[in-house]
Design an enzyme around this catalytic site. Structure first.
Site, PDB file in Angstrom:
ATOM      1  N   GLY A  71       0.812  -1.211   0.000  1.00  0.00           N
ATOM      2  CA  GLY A  71       0.000   0.000   0.000  1.00  0.00           C
ATOM      3  C   GLY A  71       0.847   1.262   0.000  1.00  0.00           C
ATOM      4  O   GLY A  71       0.499   2.261  -0.645  1.00  0.00           O
ATOM      5  N   SER A 188      -3.489  -3.185  -0.515  1.00  0.00           N
ATOM      6  CA  SER A 188      -2.393  -3.919   0.122  1.00  0.00           C
ATOM      7  C   SER A 188      -2.863  -5.326   0.456  1.00  0.00           C
ATOM      8  O   SER A 188      -3.933  -5.505   1.040  1.00  0.00           O
ATOM      9  CB  SER A 188      -1.977  -3.187   1.401  1.00  0.00           C
ATOM     10  OG  SER A 188      -1.024  -3.951   2.094  1.00  0.00           O
ATOM     11  N   CYS A 311       3.385   2.770  15.041  1.00  0.00           N
ATOM     12  CA  CYS A 311       4.477   3.343  14.255  1.00  0.00           C
ATOM     13  C   CYS A 311       5.495   2.261  13.972  1.00  0.00           C
ATOM     14  O   CYS A 311       5.617   1.309  14.716  1.00  0.00           O
ATOM     15  CB  CYS A 311       5.162   4.458  15.034  1.00  0.00           C
ATOM     16  SG  CYS A 311       4.019   5.720  15.505  1.00  0.00           S
TER      17      CYS A 311
HETATM   18  N1  PLP Z   1      -2.769   2.924   3.876  1.00  0.00           N
HETATM   19  C1  PLP Z   1      -3.407   2.575   4.998  1.00  0.00           C
HETATM   20  C2  PLP Z   1      -4.739   3.188   5.301  1.00  0.00           C
HETATM   21  C3  PLP Z   1      -2.844   1.655   5.873  1.00  0.00           C
HETATM   22  O1  PLP Z   1      -3.483   1.330   6.992  1.00  0.00           O
HETATM   23  C4  PLP Z   1      -1.577   1.102   5.552  1.00  0.00           C
HETATM   24  C5  PLP Z   1      -0.901   0.167   6.476  1.00  0.00           C
HETATM   25  O2  PLP Z   1      -1.052   0.248   7.674  1.00  0.00           O
HETATM   26  C6  PLP Z   1      -0.948   1.496   4.355  1.00  0.00           C
HETATM   27  C7  PLP Z   1      -1.578   2.402   3.537  1.00  0.00           C
HETATM   28  C8  PLP Z   1       0.380   0.947   3.951  1.00  0.00           C
HETATM   29  O3  PLP Z   1       0.262  -0.372   3.437  1.00  0.00           O
HETATM   30  P1  PLP Z   1       1.535  -1.347   3.408  1.00  0.00           P
HETATM   31  O4  PLP Z   1       1.747  -1.835   4.797  1.00  0.00           O
HETATM   32  O5  PLP Z   1       1.134  -2.448   2.468  1.00  0.00           O
HETATM   33  O6  PLP Z   1       2.685  -0.578   2.879  1.00  0.00           O
END
Ligand code: PLP
Length: 376
Positions: A71, A188, A311
């Site tokens: 993601g 993701s 975090c």
């Molecule tokens: N966007 C949101 C809303 C998320 O909760 C997360 C992960 O916690 C991400 C993006 C990032 O995804 P990834 O862990 O696959 O990089």
């Protein structure tokens, strides 16, 4: 070591058996999907089958699915690849959007964490440069669902492009790129029971994107690098195994957490409750007791939850999401997130409530501002 009661699906969801099998099967392949020989063709077939499944998952065309490392990369690619000098982001976006556009203007949210559409309209009207608007579909900390289709209508009126981070929404509510009216969606795998380190940026039909990662020209030149074949196969298997109907069961479990904590603890707040929310998520405070203490006490008793946003450093800091909702820092530091998923059971909620209640009693919370326990 795994927690006996894992209630942190928004951080990562345990790998579904279907995804595990697909990853293992794909690891039997020796071919590189770019090779022309039979081994390469088998690998290519696996990737293209997965692309069709992911496209179907969000009602897009297979050619508009770009596999990424997750993601974070999908959001970065959407923001940087849109090539717009002006970027507007909601104040509650995930850091992978916020940090991809550090100069971005912030769109405020209301007390429930819902994006302010009037403010968005006003912000777009005051500057005619072509903009990119980023508003997530569901928030990772509170589960609040944003009115993304309305955001898209406003953005279009001003000629702006829209990216939507659908990482937490996918698999929990229907995600349809056409009816949302956005230009791109971030996904993701590990939030839907697939493996970590794989995701996708999905484009609406005909939307241009400047690839940022250069090299072998994979993903139609939009994301170079040998594809993560096992990861992609696992991602598709997880998407195929997802059943939205399971959300009604999770809503029942989540509602029990909220009803019981509020019955037992006076002053317990549930954040974002006035807005539409994902069925699997609740973000709640224990007045006077830091989130860190709550997470540690629950962990010692075999229950895994998060303190607001987890975090990468593992350190807990007050959530920018709750603060954008007008909650003060001290209160935000007492909020934890409980998030359920495909393998959550009533026993997980029972144990959470048992340990939460013991902590409430031990700390004397709500009586005189709490008698905080200290760990370490
Ligand atoms: N966007 C949101 C809303 C998320 O909760 C997360 C992960 O916690 C991400 C993006 C990032 O995804 P990834 O862990 O696959 O990089």
């Amino acid at each position: 070591m795994e927690s006996a009661h894992y209630l942190d699906h928004n951080a990562t969801s345990p790998v579904r058996p279907e995804a595990r099998r697909a990853v293992a099967d794909a690891m039997e392949h020796v071919g590189n999907a770019s090779s022309v020989h039979r081994y390469g063709r088998v690998a290519r077939r696996t990737i293209e089958d997965a692309r069709e499944i992911i496209a179907g998952f969000v009602d897009a065309a297979p050619g508009d699915v770009i596999f990424t490392s997750g993601g974070t990369e999908a959001n970065n690619l959407a923001v940087r690849g849109a090539d717009r000098t002006r970027v507007l982001v909601s104040a509650v976006e995930h850091v992978s959007v916020l940090d991809a556009a550090p100069e971005a203007e912030r769109i405020p949210v209301d007390g429930d964490g819902v994006v302010d559409l009037v403010a968005l309209d006003r912000l777009l009207a005051k500057d005619s440069r072509p903009a990119l608007v980023c508003v997530m579909l569901a928030n990772n900390e509170t589960g609040v669902i944003q009115p993304v289709a309305e955001v898209a209508t406003i953005a279009r009126k001003h000629g702006a492009r829209i990216h939507c981070d659908a990482v937490q929404a996918a698999g929990r509510i229907a995600v349809d790129i056409r009816s949302l009216g956005v230009d791109s969606l971030g996904l993701s795998a590990h939030k839907i029971g697939g493996p970590m380190g794989v995701g996708a940026l999905v484009l609406a039909c005909g939307v241009p994107l400047q690839g940022r990662q250069k090299g072998g020209g994979q993903e139609s030149g939009r994301r170079a690098g040998t594809e993560n074949l096992p990861g992609i196969a696992g991602f598709a298997a997880a998407a195929a195994a997802t059943e939205l109907s399971d959300q009604a069961r999770l809503a029942g479990l989540r509602d029990r957490v909220e009803a019981e904590t509020q019955r037992i603890g006076s002053g317990v707040k549930i954040y974002g409750r006035g807005a539409p929310r994902l069925a699997n998520t609740t973000c709640l405070s224990m007045p006077g007791v830091s989130a860190e203490t709550q997470v540690m006490a629950l962990d010692l008793a075999g229950v895994a939850v998060s303190a607001g946003a987890a975090c990468s450093s593992g350190k807990v800091k007050a959530s920018h999401v709750l603060m954008a909702m007008g909650i003060d820092k001290a209160e935000a530091e007492t909020a934890i997130r409980v998030s359920l998923g495909w393998n959550s059971k009533p026993a997980d909620v029972d144990r959470f409530l048992e340990v939460w209640t013991q902590l409430w009693v031990r700390t004397g919370s709500g009586s005189s501002g709490g008698n905080e326990l200290k760990y370490g």
